[in-house]
Design an enzyme around this catalytic site. Sequence first.
Site, mmCIF file in Angstrom:
data_model
loop_
_atom_site.group_PDB
_atom_site.id
_atom_site.type_symbol
_atom_site.label_atom_id
_atom_site.label_comp_id
_atom_site.label_asym_id
_atom_site.label_seq_id
_atom_site.Cartn_x
_atom_site.Cartn_y
_atom_site.Cartn_z
ATOM 1 N N ASP A 157 -29.053 67.780 56.440
ATOM 2 C CA ASP A 157 -29.612 66.633 57.161
ATOM 3 C C ASP A 157 -28.512 65.631 57.524
ATOM 4 O O ASP A 157 -27.499 65.527 56.831
ATOM 5 C CB ASP A 157 -30.685 65.960 56.288
ATOM 6 C CG ASP A 157 -31.582 65.039 57.105
ATOM 7 O OD1 ASP A 157 -31.706 65.244 58.331
ATOM 8 O OD2 ASP A 157 -32.163 64.102 56.515
ATOM 9 N N ASN B 92 -40.083 70.059 62.953
ATOM 10 C CA ASN B 92 -39.066 69.790 63.977
ATOM 11 C C ASN B 92 -39.514 70.223 65.375
ATOM 12 O O ASN B 92 -38.923 69.809 66.377
ATOM 13 C CB ASN B 92 -37.719 70.448 63.630
ATOM 14 C CG ASN B 92 -37.008 69.814 62.458
ATOM 15 O OD1 ASN B 92 -36.294 70.487 61.705
ATOM 16 N ND2 ASN B 92 -37.173 68.508 62.259
HETATM 17 C C1 IPE Z 1 -35.360 68.454 57.302
HETATM 18 O O1 IPE Z 1 -34.757 67.443 58.008
HETATM 19 C C2 IPE Z 1 -35.338 69.719 58.083
HETATM 20 C C3 IPE Z 1 -34.018 70.300 58.309
HETATM 21 C C4 IPE Z 1 -32.890 69.880 57.797
HETATM 22 C C5 IPE Z 1 -33.995 71.433 59.147
HETATM 23 P P1 IPE Z 1 -35.608 66.374 58.836
HETATM 24 O O2 IPE Z 1 -34.664 65.381 59.367
HETATM 25 O O3 IPE Z 1 -36.485 67.058 59.804
HETATM 26 O O4 IPE Z 1 -36.513 65.749 57.684
HETATM 27 P P2 IPE Z 1 -37.357 64.409 57.643
HETATM 28 O O5 IPE Z 1 -38.294 64.413 58.804
HETATM 29 O O6 IPE Z 1 -36.392 63.276 57.728
HETATM 30 O O7 IPE Z 1 -38.044 64.440 56.325
HETATM 31 C C1 IPE Z 2 -30.720 67.863 60.499
HETATM 32 O O1 IPE Z 2 -30.217 66.724 61.081
HETATM 33 C C2 IPE Z 2 -30.843 69.011 61.454
HETATM 34 C C3 IPE Z 2 -32.215 69.265 61.901
HETATM 35 C C4 IPE Z 2 -33.296 68.752 61.387
HETATM 36 C C5 IPE Z 2 -32.381 70.194 62.998
HETATM 37 P P1 IPE Z 2 -31.154 65.690 61.817
HETATM 38 O O2 IPE Z 2 -31.270 66.068 63.241
HETATM 39 O O3 IPE Z 2 -32.446 65.520 61.098
HETATM 40 O O4 IPE Z 2 -30.291 64.367 61.657
HETATM 41 P P2 IPE Z 2 -30.816 62.914 61.316
HETATM 42 O O5 IPE Z 2 -31.582 63.013 60.026
HETATM 43 O O6 IPE Z 2 -31.668 62.474 62.456
HETATM 44 O O7 IPE Z 2 -29.570 62.116 61.157
HETATM 45 MG MG MG Z 3 -33.063 64.325 59.602
#
Ligand code: IPE
Ligand code: IPE
Ligand code: MG
Length: 249
Positions: free
Chosen positions: A19, A67
């Site tokens: 993340d 997502n």
């Molecule tokens: C969790 O990250 C999913 C992945 C890393 C693929 P998110 O960024 O989607 O999680 P939330 O929504 O902040 O909990």
């Molecule tokens: C994790 O990074 C990757 C995916 C969930 C695809 P994020 O895209 O959630 O990054 P932040 O949390 O918005 O910084």
């Molecule tokens: Mg995230």
Amino acid sequence: MTAELDMNRIPQHIAIIMDGNGRWATDRGLDRTFGHKAGLDTVKDITAKCSRLGVKYLTLYTFSTENWNRPAYEIEALMGLVLSFLEMELFTENNIRFRLIGDIERLPESVQKKIHYMENLTKDNDGMTMVVAMSYSSKWEITHAIQQIATDVKEGRMMASDITEETLDKYLCTNFMPDPDLLIRTGGELRISNYLLWQIAYTELYFCDTYWPDFDEEALYKAIASFQSRQRRFGKTEAQVEAEGQNEK
Ligand code: IPE
Ligand code: IPE
Ligand code: MG
């Protein structure tokens, strides 16, 4: 300074919630998709490092069921990156077996094809198994498993009274690997976000603030060192575990 690791206690299975890509990019005045691109370099790097350390299973949360609710352009960019990732020589170079877990039918056909191709191409690699969780969520997985169990009971292949914890293990899409020993979440959030809920019942959890694109060897070693400093008791007492001569610090 890189943490000293006990090479006899490398976690067999590491799961990672990668993340922080979006925030990494936003902090630099870039579009979020640049964060995903940078995150892909980290995936390559950490996969090769884990494989060299002797980790047997690495399970990367790449794209969750939730997502799918992101803006279409971000989803498209992510799918493009996954396609380019699957082209890499990372797997053959490091003797890595590739597996995907998740609701594969929701993915674009080009991605599905590439996944099947890579799973087949790498199926005999006997180094580390890299598991990519895509279009995955734990609630989806458990619901799907229960539907299949119910069907098997209804059609007489199994008795409801025969259902055990091992039965559910067998019907989950993670049935080919042991539960994670260590779960790492980068990016500062203290939550699980629908990842491997059943499988992490006794996993050691590790959270760090580092955004995924900045997660490097030193950060990985720190996470593993934290794992190695813990005594896993699985409900027993400290004295019992010590007497068994396992989990020595
Ligand atoms: C969790 O990250 C999913 C992945 C890393 C693929 P998110 O960024 O989607 O999680 P939330 O929504 O902040 O909990
Ligand atoms: C994790 O990074 C990757 C995916 C969930 C695809 P994020 O895209 O959630 O990054 P932040 O949390 O918005 O910084
Ligand atoms: Mg995230």
